[in-house]
Design an enzyme around this catalytic site. Structure first.
Site, PDB file in Angstrom:
ATOM      1  N   THR A 246     -12.345  -9.058   6.310  1.00 13.62           N
ATOM      2  CA  THR A 246     -10.582  -8.871   6.486  1.00 13.62           C
ATOM      3  C   THR A 246     -10.522  -7.694   7.327  1.00 13.62           C
ATOM      4  O   THR A 246      -9.414  -7.872   8.319  1.00 13.62           O
ATOM      5  CB  THR A 246     -10.097  -8.488   5.120  1.00 13.62           C
ATOM      6  OG1 THR A 246     -10.443  -9.668   4.174  1.00 13.62           O
ATOM      7  CG2 THR A 246      -8.738  -8.217   5.196  1.00 13.62           C
ATOM      8  N   CYS A 247     -11.169  -6.681   7.556  1.00 15.81           N
ATOM      9  CA  CYS A 247     -10.846  -5.388   8.098  1.00 15.81           C
ATOM     10  C   CYS A 247     -10.874  -5.988   9.834  1.00 15.81           C
ATOM     11  O   CYS A 247      -9.889  -5.585  10.208  1.00 15.81           O
ATOM     12  CB  CYS A 247     -11.961  -4.592   7.702  1.00 15.81           C
ATOM     13  SG  CYS A 247     -11.901  -2.888   9.086  1.00 15.81           S
TER      14      CYS A 247
ATOM     15  N   CYS B 149      -7.419  -4.120   8.894  1.00 16.00           N
ATOM     16  CA  CYS B 149      -7.292  -2.799   9.701  1.00 16.00           C
ATOM     17  C   CYS B 149      -7.261  -2.837  11.021  1.00 16.00           C
ATOM     18  O   CYS B 149      -6.342  -2.105  11.623  1.00 16.00           O
ATOM     19  CB  CYS B 149      -8.422  -2.105   9.188  1.00 16.00           C
ATOM     20  SG  CYS B 149      -9.187  -2.130   7.530  1.00 16.00           S
TER      21      CYS B 149
ATOM     22  N   LYS C 259      -4.328  -4.821  12.693  1.00 22.07           N
ATOM     23  CA  LYS C 259      -3.121  -4.255  12.231  1.00 22.07           C
ATOM     24  C   LYS C 259      -2.762  -2.910  13.157  1.00 22.07           C
ATOM     25  O   LYS C 259      -1.963  -2.473  13.589  1.00 22.07           O
ATOM     26  CB  LYS C 259      -3.291  -3.640  10.758  1.00 22.07           C
ATOM     27  CG  LYS C 259      -2.241  -3.061   9.991  1.00 22.07           C
ATOM     28  CD  LYS C 259      -2.288  -1.523  10.149  1.00 22.07           C
ATOM     29  CE  LYS C 259      -3.483  -0.738   9.717  1.00 22.07           C
ATOM     30  NZ  LYS C 259      -3.643  -0.918   8.211  1.00 22.07           N
TER      31      LYS C 259
ATOM     32  N   TYR D 150       0.770  -1.081   0.624  1.00 25.07           N
ATOM     33  CA  TYR D 150       0.344  -0.636   1.862  1.00 25.07           C
ATOM     34  C   TYR D 150       0.676  -1.611   3.125  1.00 25.07           C
ATOM     35  O   TYR D 150       1.342  -1.358   4.008  1.00 25.07           O
ATOM     36  CB  TYR D 150      -1.380  -0.881   2.000  1.00 25.07           C
ATOM     37  CG  TYR D 150      -2.022   0.370   1.482  1.00 25.07           C
ATOM     38  CD1 TYR D 150      -2.099   0.687   0.198  1.00 25.07           C
ATOM     39  CD2 TYR D 150      -2.765   1.222   2.319  1.00 25.07           C
ATOM     40  CE1 TYR D 150      -3.022   1.779  -0.331  1.00 25.07           C
ATOM     41  CE2 TYR D 150      -3.719   2.461   1.907  1.00 25.07           C
ATOM     42  CZ  TYR D 150      -3.541   2.672   0.462  1.00 25.07           C
ATOM     43  OH  TYR D 150      -4.424   3.553   0.027  1.00 25.07           O
ATOM     44  N   ILE D 151       0.383  -2.795   2.677  1.00 25.39           N
ATOM     45  CA  ILE D 151       0.525  -3.769   3.865  1.00 25.39           C
ATOM     46  C   ILE D 151       2.072  -4.061   4.155  1.00 25.39           C
ATOM     47  O   ILE D 151       2.418  -4.267   5.387  1.00 25.39           O
ATOM     48  CB  ILE D 151      -0.160  -5.214   3.500  1.00 25.39           C
ATOM     49  CG1 ILE D 151      -1.595  -4.813   3.403  1.00 25.39           C
ATOM     50  CG2 ILE D 151       0.178  -6.274   4.352  1.00 25.39           C
ATOM     51  CD1 ILE D 151      -2.381  -6.185   2.874  1.00 25.39           C
TER      52      ILE D 151
ATOM     53  N   GLU E  17       3.406  -0.946   5.983  1.00 23.52           N
ATOM     54  CA  GLU E  17       2.896  -0.842   7.407  1.00 23.52           C
ATOM     55  C   GLU E  17       3.445  -1.879   8.070  1.00 23.52           C
ATOM     56  O   GLU E  17       3.976  -1.819   9.419  1.00 23.52           O
ATOM     57  CB  GLU E  17       1.183  -1.018   7.385  1.00 23.52           C
ATOM     58  CG  GLU E  17       0.531   0.195   6.643  1.00 23.52           C
ATOM     59  CD  GLU E  17      -0.913  -0.034   6.724  1.00 23.52           C
ATOM     60  OE1 GLU E  17      -1.419  -1.036   6.960  1.00 23.52           O
ATOM     61  OE2 GLU E  17      -1.507   1.126   6.535  1.00 23.52           O
TER      62      GLU E  17
ATOM     63  N   ALA F  81      -5.303   6.877   4.498  1.00 24.53           N
ATOM     64  CA  ALA F  81      -3.921   6.654   5.399  1.00 24.53           C
ATOM     65  C   ALA F  81      -3.221   5.381   5.471  1.00 24.53           C
ATOM     66  O   ALA F  81      -3.622   4.396   5.261  1.00 24.53           O
ATOM     67  CB  ALA F  81      -4.387   7.091   7.026  1.00 24.53           C
TER      68      ALA F  81
ATOM     69  N   HIS G 204      -2.867  26.818  17.362  1.00 24.97           N
ATOM     70  CA  HIS G 204      -1.449  26.913  17.568  1.00 24.97           C
ATOM     71  C   HIS G 204      -0.993  26.284  19.000  1.00 24.97           C
ATOM     72  O   HIS G 204      -2.087  26.638  19.864  1.00 24.97           O
ATOM     73  CB  HIS G 204      -0.789  28.183  17.554  1.00 24.97           C
ATOM     74  CG  HIS G 204       0.678  28.428  17.749  1.00 24.97           C
ATOM     75  ND1 HIS G 204       1.545  27.961  16.967  1.00 24.97           N
ATOM     76  CD2 HIS G 204       1.306  29.111  18.844  1.00 24.97           C
ATOM     77  CE1 HIS G 204       2.751  28.114  17.592  1.00 24.97           C
ATOM     78  NE2 HIS G 204       2.722  28.885  18.639  1.00 24.97           N
TER      79      HIS G 204
HETATM   80  P1  NDP Z   1      -0.591  -3.349  -2.839  1.00 27.98           P
HETATM   81  O1  NDP Z   1      -1.175  -3.456  -4.281  1.00 27.98           O
HETATM   82  O2  NDP Z   1      -0.718  -1.997  -2.242  1.00 27.98           O
HETATM   83  O3  NDP Z   1       0.890  -3.571  -2.751  1.00 27.98           O
HETATM   84  C1  NDP Z   1       1.234  -4.629  -3.389  1.00 27.98           C
HETATM   85  C2  NDP Z   1       2.884  -4.597  -3.556  1.00 27.98           C
HETATM   86  O4  NDP Z   1       3.392  -5.806  -3.949  1.00 27.98           O
HETATM   87  C3  NDP Z   1       3.297  -3.598  -4.714  1.00 27.98           C
HETATM   88  O5  NDP Z   1       4.486  -2.993  -4.021  1.00 27.98           O
HETATM   89  C4  NDP Z   1       3.682  -4.526  -5.866  1.00 27.98           C
HETATM   90  O6  NDP Z   1       4.735  -3.853  -6.589  1.00 27.98           O
HETATM   91  C5  NDP Z   1       4.317  -5.826  -5.204  1.00 27.98           C
HETATM   92  N1  NDP Z   1       4.123  -6.920  -5.930  1.00 27.98           N
HETATM   93  C6  NDP Z   1       3.163  -7.576  -6.637  1.00 27.98           C
HETATM   94  N2  NDP Z   1       3.437  -8.432  -7.357  1.00 27.98           N
HETATM   95  C7  NDP Z   1       4.805  -8.720  -6.870  1.00 27.98           C
HETATM   96  C8  NDP Z   1       5.588  -9.863  -7.269  1.00 27.98           C
HETATM   97  N3  NDP Z   1       5.353 -10.790  -7.863  1.00 27.98           N
HETATM   98  N4  NDP Z   1       7.039  -9.844  -6.717  1.00 27.98           N
HETATM   99  C9  NDP Z   1       7.218  -8.594  -5.953  1.00 27.98           C
HETATM  100  N5  NDP Z   1       6.473  -7.733  -5.511  1.00 27.98           N
HETATM  101  C10 NDP Z   1       5.235  -7.816  -5.997  1.00 27.98           C
HETATM  102  O7  NDP Z   1      -1.309  -4.336  -2.016  1.00 27.98           O
HETATM  103  P2  NDP Z   1      -1.350  -4.899  -0.362  1.00 27.98           P
HETATM  104  O8  NDP Z   1      -1.332  -6.251  -0.430  1.00 27.98           O
HETATM  105  O9  NDP Z   1      -0.255  -3.994   0.201  1.00 27.98           O
HETATM  106  O10 NDP Z   1      -2.630  -4.262   0.183  1.00 27.98           O
HETATM  107  C11 NDP Z   1      -3.965  -4.291  -0.859  1.00 27.98           C
HETATM  108  C12 NDP Z   1      -4.709  -3.106  -0.583  1.00 27.98           C
HETATM  109  O11 NDP Z   1      -5.213  -3.276   0.707  1.00 27.98           O
HETATM  110  C13 NDP Z   1      -4.472  -1.808  -0.958  1.00 27.98           C
HETATM  111  O12 NDP Z   1      -4.299  -1.401  -2.059  1.00 27.98           O
HETATM  112  C14 NDP Z   1      -5.165  -1.299  -0.062  1.00 27.98           C
HETATM  113  O13 NDP Z   1      -6.311  -0.803  -0.913  1.00 27.98           O
HETATM  114  C15 NDP Z   1      -5.823  -2.031   0.921  1.00 27.98           C
HETATM  115  N6  NDP Z   1      -5.074  -1.610   2.326  1.00 27.98           N
HETATM  116  C16 NDP Z   1      -5.224  -0.272   2.922  1.00 27.98           C
HETATM  117  C17 NDP Z   1      -4.637  -0.082   3.984  1.00 27.98           C
HETATM  118  C18 NDP Z   1      -4.864   1.094   4.640  1.00 27.98           C
HETATM  119  O14 NDP Z   1      -5.845   1.784   4.262  1.00 27.98           O
HETATM  120  N7  NDP Z   1      -4.143   1.644   5.621  1.00 27.98           N
HETATM  121  C19 NDP Z   1      -3.918  -0.874   4.807  1.00 27.98           C
HETATM  122  C20 NDP Z   1      -3.774  -1.949   4.133  1.00 27.98           C
HETATM  123  C21 NDP Z   1      -4.064  -2.536   2.869  1.00 27.98           C
HETATM  124  P3  NDP Z   1       4.373  -2.833  -7.746  1.00 27.98           P
HETATM  125  O15 NDP Z   1       4.215  -1.654  -7.031  1.00 27.98           O
HETATM  126  O16 NDP Z   1       5.664  -2.831  -8.661  1.00 27.98           O
HETATM  127  O17 NDP Z   1       3.217  -3.342  -8.535  1.00 27.98           O
END
Ligand code: NDP
Length: 478
Positions: free
Chosen positions: A41-42, A47, A50, A177-178, A181, A367, A461
């Site tokens: 995936t990364c 990552c 992205k 996150y996704i 971003e 981040a 600075h």
């Molecule tokens: P996340 O768990 O971060 O976010 C999922 C989002 O989807 C949350 O806002 C959640 O809401 C929402 N959601 C879940 N189910 C539903 C639904 N049925 N209807 C509507 N909204 C919903 O997952 P991501 O997919 O964004 O990323 C997965 C993981 O990948 C992250 O947790 C992170 O660890 C990693 N990642 C890290 C990055 C980085 O380091 N920069 C970049 C990208 C990914 P709610 O909050 O209410 O549950």
């Protein structure tokens, strides 16, 4: 009993590849199976592409900035096919490097899907069966899409890198996150972005003030963010939908611009919980990721799978079956590449070097490459004040480069400090390059630095980060 291999790794992502190489370096006979592209995936759909898209999207603001600094530059359209071709060749190059690294480390590469048959046997999609003393499952995760009418018309982060053309408008579902971003990336690339998040504020789990500033910054840059809003249903749009829609459809001269989008080419009609009905060129679900544990033969081999589909492991990444270990996103501990790599290294240390090493999941800096960017390590204010009395040091300001360019973007620097031990329990930064800053602040926090240690450090600075060592008075105690 003799085995074909000392270690058989399933999954060629960051964690699996690192574990295979390091195990092989100990003299072990190692093979690694990957059903798709090496890098996981990364590298292939996370990552790396992205971050390159984050860089690409940043240029739209730089034209204005450059003019403010006296350069005579013209804006121009973003050429997605040109960028995408280059992006794909870069990913090919990186995949090639991963393969070479494995070959150079004497790891046998198996281009096939692998399944567990029993605690020491793996069945390959080629029909072959191999045995190994240890098996490491590092199969990662995949995006999940909510079960709702029309969801199959949407895309996920898997597809976003492979689009033939940039959509003119997109609806992004999710506030993690996704979602956040890509809202920034696509907005920066000139796509009209609408984001729905079902909760009260995006980036749940991060410091409240930091997420508030990120959300404000995203809105100021043009993301149409709707909180407390979710999608109800979606279908291919009709001509009537296009005429009736109030937002989401790019307009020119009072008429909707022809769209190249999904489905029938008229875009996707979406009904939302706030009662609106609109048409978008694309809909992207960023609603979380699920461990890749389906049809892996895990149950047959006796491996325990948890409620979220994750492989259950102990602190040494060992499953309920002593010969089978699992690392990375498939274990659903912390879904971050560097963590998977750490888990892989700790596994090798434990199993191949006779040095039992638990994985340290404490104080992981990370981040979020939103625009503005967020860097964080340690406890949020909200978490910390539930544990002990804390002092909050916080400053928000317009950095000099943005002020000069006439931009309104603000920066946030925040320290959460224990009243009792004076230790910095958390550091939260919203700023350009916050990821770079938090990597370094993370060392200090991990070492247990106190607020006074920060204060003793001379400021660099003029920088934004100097504020981290010049905040004298707490803003409040909590
Ligand atoms: P996340 O768990 O971060 O976010 C999922 C989002 O989807 C949350 O806002 C959640 O809401 C929402 N959601 C879940 N189910 C539903 C639904 N049925 N209807 C509507 N909204 C919903 O997952 P991501 O997919 O964004 O990323 C997965 C993981 O990948 C992250 O947790 C992170 O660890 C990693 N990642 C890290 C990055 C980085 O380091 N920069 C970049 C990208 C990914 P709610 O909050 O209410 O549950």
């Amino acid at each position: 009993m003799t085995f074909d291999y000392d270690l058989f790794v399933i999954g060629g992502g960051s964690g699996g590849v690192r574990a295979a190489r390091v195990a092989s370096a100990t003299g072990a006979k190692v093979a690694l199976a990957e059903e798709y592209r090496m890098g996981g995936t990364c590298v292939i759909r996370g990552c790396v592409p992205k971050k390159l898209m984050v860089f690409a999207s940043g240029y739209s603001e730089m034209f204005d900035d450059a003019r403010a600094y006296g350069w005579d530059v013209q804006d121009g359209p973003f050429d997605w096919p040109r960028f995408s071709t280059k992006l794909n060749s870069e990913l090919d190059r990186l995949e090639g490097i991963y393969r070479k690294l494995l070959e150079g480390s004497n790891v046998e590469i198996v281009d096939a899907r692998a399944k567990l048959k029993d605690p020491h046997t793996v069945t390959l999609s080629t029909g072959k069966e191999v045995t190994a003393k240890h098996i490491l499952v590092a199969t990662g995760g995949r995006p999940v899409i909510p079960d709702m009418p029309g969801a199959e018309l949407g895309i996920t982060s898997n597809e976003i890198f492979q689009l033939k053309e940039m959509p003119k408008s997109i609806l992004i579902i999710g506030g993690g996150y996704i979602a956040s971003e890509f809202a920034g990336i696509l907005n920066g690339l000139g796509v009209q972005v609408t984001q729905f998040y079902r909760g009260a504020q995006i980036l749940r789990g991060f410091d409240d003030e930091a997420r508030g500033l990120v959300a404000e910054g995203m809105r100021a840059k043009g993301v149409d963010l709707h909180l407390g809003t979710n999608i109800v249903e979606m279908r291919e749009a009709t001509d009537d939908d296009l005429a009736g829609a109030t937002q989401g459809v790019p307009m020119e001269g009072g008429r909707p611009v022809a769209m190249s989008g999904a489905g029938n080419g008229k875009g996707i009609w979406v009904k939302a919980t706030n009662g609106t009905e609109n048409v978008y060129d694309q809909v992207m679900f960023a609603t979380g990721r699920s461990p890749n544990t389906e049809d892996m033969g895990l149950q047959a081999a006796g491996v325990e799978v948890g409620r979220r589909g994750e492989i259950v492991v102990d602190e040494f990444s060992q499953t309920a079956v002593p010969s089978i270990y699992a690392i990375g996103d498939v274990t659903n501990r912390v879904q971050l590449t560097p963590v998977a790599i750490r888990e892989g290294m700790a596994f090798v240390e434990t199993v191949f070097k006779g040095n039992p090493t638990p994985v340290d999941h404490e104080l992981i800096p990370s981040a979020v490459f939103t625009q503005p960017e967020l860097g964080t390590v340690g406890l949020t204010e909200e978490e910390a004040r539930e544990i002990e009395p804390v002092e909050i040091y916080c400053t928000s300001f317009k950095p000099m480069n943005h002020a000069f360019a006439g931009r309104d973007d603000r920066v946030l620097m925040k320290l959460v400090v224990s009243v009792e031990t004076r230790k910095v329990l958390g550091c939260h930064i919203v700023a350009d390059h916050a990821g770079e800053m938090i990597q370094l602040a993370g060392i200090a926090v991990k070492m247990g630095a106190t607020k006074e240690d920060f204060d003793r450090t001379v400021a660099v600075h003029p920088t934004m980060a100097e504020e981290l060592v010049t905040m004298k008075e707490p803003m409040r105690t909590a």
